[in-house]
Scaffold this motif. Structure first.
Motif, PDB file in Angstrom:
ATOM      1  N   ILE A  69     -32.229  28.150 -48.657  1.00 23.75           N
ATOM      2  CA  ILE A  69     -31.617  26.876 -48.284  1.00 23.75           C
ATOM      3  C   ILE A  69     -31.692  26.681 -46.778  1.00 23.75           C
ATOM      4  N   CYS A  70     -32.380  25.626 -46.349  1.00 26.81           N
ATOM      5  CA  CYS A  70     -32.570  25.326 -44.925  1.00 26.81           C
ATOM      6  C   CYS A  70     -32.269  23.858 -44.651  1.00 26.81           C
ATOM      7  N   THR A  71     -31.136  23.399 -45.118  1.00 27.43           N
ATOM      8  CA  THR A  71     -30.751  21.997 -45.005  1.00 27.43           C
ATOM      9  C   THR A  71     -29.640  21.845 -43.970  1.00 27.43           C
ATOM     10  N   PRO A  72     -29.235  20.614 -43.629  1.00 27.68           N
ATOM     11  CA  PRO A  72     -28.104  20.423 -42.724  1.00 27.68           C
ATOM     12  C   PRO A  72     -26.861  21.166 -43.210  1.00 27.68           C
ATOM     13  N   THR A  73     -26.067  21.637 -42.262  1.00 29.87           N
ATOM     14  CA  THR A  73     -24.959  22.537 -42.556  1.00 29.87           C
ATOM     15  C   THR A  73     -23.999  22.000 -43.615  1.00 29.87           C
ATOM     16  N   ASP A  74     -23.665  20.726 -43.538  1.00 29.52           N
ATOM     17  CA  ASP A  74     -22.670  20.195 -44.464  1.00 29.52           C
ATOM     18  C   ASP A  74     -23.152  20.149 -45.907  1.00 29.52           C
ATOM     19  N   HIS A  78     -23.265  22.473 -51.494  1.00 30.54           N
ATOM     20  CA  HIS A  78     -23.824  21.804 -52.673  1.00 30.54           C
ATOM     21  C   HIS A  78     -25.008  22.585 -53.237  1.00 30.54           C
ATOM     22  N   PHE A  79     -25.942  22.942 -52.380  1.00 28.35           N
ATOM     23  CA  PHE A  79     -27.137  23.630 -52.858  1.00 28.35           C
ATOM     24  C   PHE A  79     -26.841  25.083 -53.230  1.00 28.35           C
ATOM     25  N   ALA A  82     -25.135  25.204 -56.639  1.00 25.60           N
ATOM     26  CA  ALA A  82     -26.117  24.913 -57.686  1.00 25.60           C
ATOM     27  C   ALA A  82     -27.003  26.123 -57.953  1.00 25.60           C
ATOM     28  N   ALA A  83     -27.415  26.815 -56.889  1.00 31.61           N
ATOM     29  CA  ALA A  83     -28.248  28.012 -57.051  1.00 31.61           C
ATOM     30  C   ALA A  83     -27.473  29.113 -57.757  1.00 31.61           C
ATOM     31  N   ALA A  84     -26.193  29.287 -57.405  1.00 35.08           N
ATOM     32  CA  ALA A  84     -25.377  30.301 -58.073  1.00 35.08           C
ATOM     33  C   ALA A  84     -25.229  29.987 -59.552  1.00 35.08           C
ATOM     34  N   ASN A  85     -24.951  28.729 -59.871  1.00 28.21           N
ATOM     35  CA  ASN A  85     -24.787  28.337 -61.274  1.00 28.21           C
ATOM     36  C   ASN A  85     -26.068  28.514 -62.069  1.00 28.21           C
ATOM     37  N   ALA A  86     -27.215  28.433 -61.385  1.00 26.39           N
ATOM     38  CA  ALA A  86     -28.506  28.643 -62.039  1.00 26.39           C
ATOM     39  C   ALA A  86     -28.901  30.114 -62.075  1.00 26.39           C
ATOM     40  N   GLY A  87     -28.100  30.977 -61.434  1.00 27.55           N
ATOM     41  CA  GLY A  87     -28.394  32.410 -61.422  1.00 27.55           C
ATOM     42  C   GLY A  87     -29.565  32.786 -60.547  1.00 27.55           C
ATOM     43  N   PRO A  95     -24.180  28.255 -40.890  1.00 26.17           N
ATOM     44  CA  PRO A  95     -23.093  28.952 -41.552  1.00 26.17           C
ATOM     45  C   PRO A  95     -23.071  28.617 -43.040  1.00 26.17           C
ATOM     46  N   LEU A  96     -22.416  29.469 -43.817  1.00 26.31           N
ATOM     47  CA  LEU A  96     -22.364  29.242 -45.251  1.00 26.31           C
ATOM     48  C   LEU A  96     -21.662  27.931 -45.580  1.00 26.31           C
ATOM     49  N   ALA A  97     -20.633  27.591 -44.819  1.00 26.51           N
ATOM     50  CA  ALA A  97     -19.874  26.354 -45.013  1.00 26.51           C
ATOM     51  C   ALA A  97     -19.140  26.044 -43.720  1.00 26.51           C
ATOM     52  N   LEU A  98     -18.442  24.927 -43.702  1.00 23.22           N
ATOM     53  CA  LEU A  98     -17.676  24.533 -42.527  1.00 23.22           C
ATOM     54  C   LEU A  98     -16.191  24.827 -42.686  1.00 23.22           C
TER      55      LEU A  98
END
Length: 331
Positions: A69-74, A78-79, A82-87, A95-98
């Motif tokens: 995941i290389c998207t804007p921090t905020d 979301h991504f 979604a990745a965790a739920n998809a395993g 940072p992981l989150a704000l």
């Protein structure tokens, strides 16, 4: 899930960090096979290469085994969720989150899924920083007392008029820039008891954070986006009971240890950094996925970095020291 010997890697985002990660993956021989791109923007061909481009998240996740995941921090939560739920084992830019509560939600989602989450605190992979930490842990400078860190830059070019210039989306100086040194200081000196921070009055482009660690050590962190255009420099100094380790990116000499020993060993070169840390980072992610290495950092380390950055923001805003509560066993 079972990951193939040559895993199908999916990259999320094609901006500056997407470009950086894509180049690192190609350098280690595992280019992205799928790209999740912004449907409102044209994907950079230099990032995409031969990868298939998706604009639908579910369709993308169905085509990949690993996520980066290389998207804007905020948008990280979301991504990542979604990745965790998809395993899908996931490498997520820092940072992981704000918010610590949101970071904790993500950490727990990956724990439930039983898959790897690695947050890209890339400074841990810079040879000078890694070697300095190893030297401290091996006792080369005795008991650490004061660590001074500086990360001084001009404002990122992509921040003008974009998400980086919006503190509500990027988190501002402490979350985007200082968090590198907040994480590393905790890695070197251990858990933090309190945080005190100040920001410059004009545009909050220069800041200082002081960490008081639970073992009594102090870390002084200076961060700036106020340098002249094109400037980027870093330095650190770790003072211990038996010596001093120093590094300055503007010098051409290796990192040096000055020890309280005999006259022949008072200035010992430790390393001459020359390896691409982003390549080390993505290779380490693969090695952990395959069970070839133990994680150099854990999801709880990433959560702690978010906690420290949030404390720095609160301290600067309210001009008070902020106590750091232990993350605890319920995490």
């Amino acid at each position: 899930m079972t990951v193939a010997d040559t895993p199908r890697l999916g990259l999320v985002g094609t901006g500056f960090m997407g470009q950086t990660h894509a180049a690192a993956w190609r350098a280690i021989g595992n280019p992205p096979t799928a790209i999740l791109a912004d449907p409102n923007a044209e994907a950079d061909p230099a990032v995409v290469g031969d990868a298939e481009v998706f604009t639908d998240l579910d369709a993308y996740l169905n085509q990949v085994e690993l996520v980066d995941i290389c998207t804007p921090t905020d948008t990280h939560p979301h991504f990542a969720l979604a990745a965790a739920n998809a395993g899908r084992p996931t490498l997520c830019e820092k940072p992981l989150a704000l918010e610590a509560t949101k970071a904790l939600e993500i950490v727990r989602a990956f724990e439930r899924a039983g898959v790897l989450l690695q947050v890209a605190h890339v400074v841990r992979f810079f040879p000078a920083y890694r070697t300095a930490r190893d030297a401290v842990c091996s006792g080369e400078i005795g008991i650490p007392a004061v660590t001074r860190l500086a990360r001084l830059s001009s404002a990122p070019g992509w921040s003008v008029g974009g998400w980086m210039g919006d503190d509500a989306r990027s988190g501002g100086l402490f979350f985007d820039l200082a968090i590198h040194d907040l994480d590393w200081a905790r890695w070197v000196n251990g858990e933090v008891a309190s945080v005190q921070a100040r920001l410059s009055a004009e545009h909050a482009r220069h800041g200082v954070v002081i960490l008081t660690h639970t073992n009594g050590a102090l870390s002084h962190i200076e961060s700036s986006w106020a340098e002249p255009t094109g400037t980027f420099r870093t330095r650190f100094e770790i003072a211990g009971s038996s010596g001093l380790i120093t590094f300055d990116s503007e010098t051409t000499t290796p990192m040096v240890a000055r020890l309280h020993q005999d006259e022949t060993s008072d200035q010992t070169p430790l390393t001459n950094p020359g390896v691409n840390p982003f390549e080390l980072e993505v290779q380490h992610f693969l090695d952990v996925v395959y069970g070839r290495s133990e994680p150099l950092l854990t999801p709880l380390d990433a959560l702690a970095a978010v906690q420290l950055a949030a404390a720095a923001c609160k301290s600067a805003a309210q001009q008070i020291p902020v106590a750091i509560e232990p993350l605890g066993g319920d995490v």
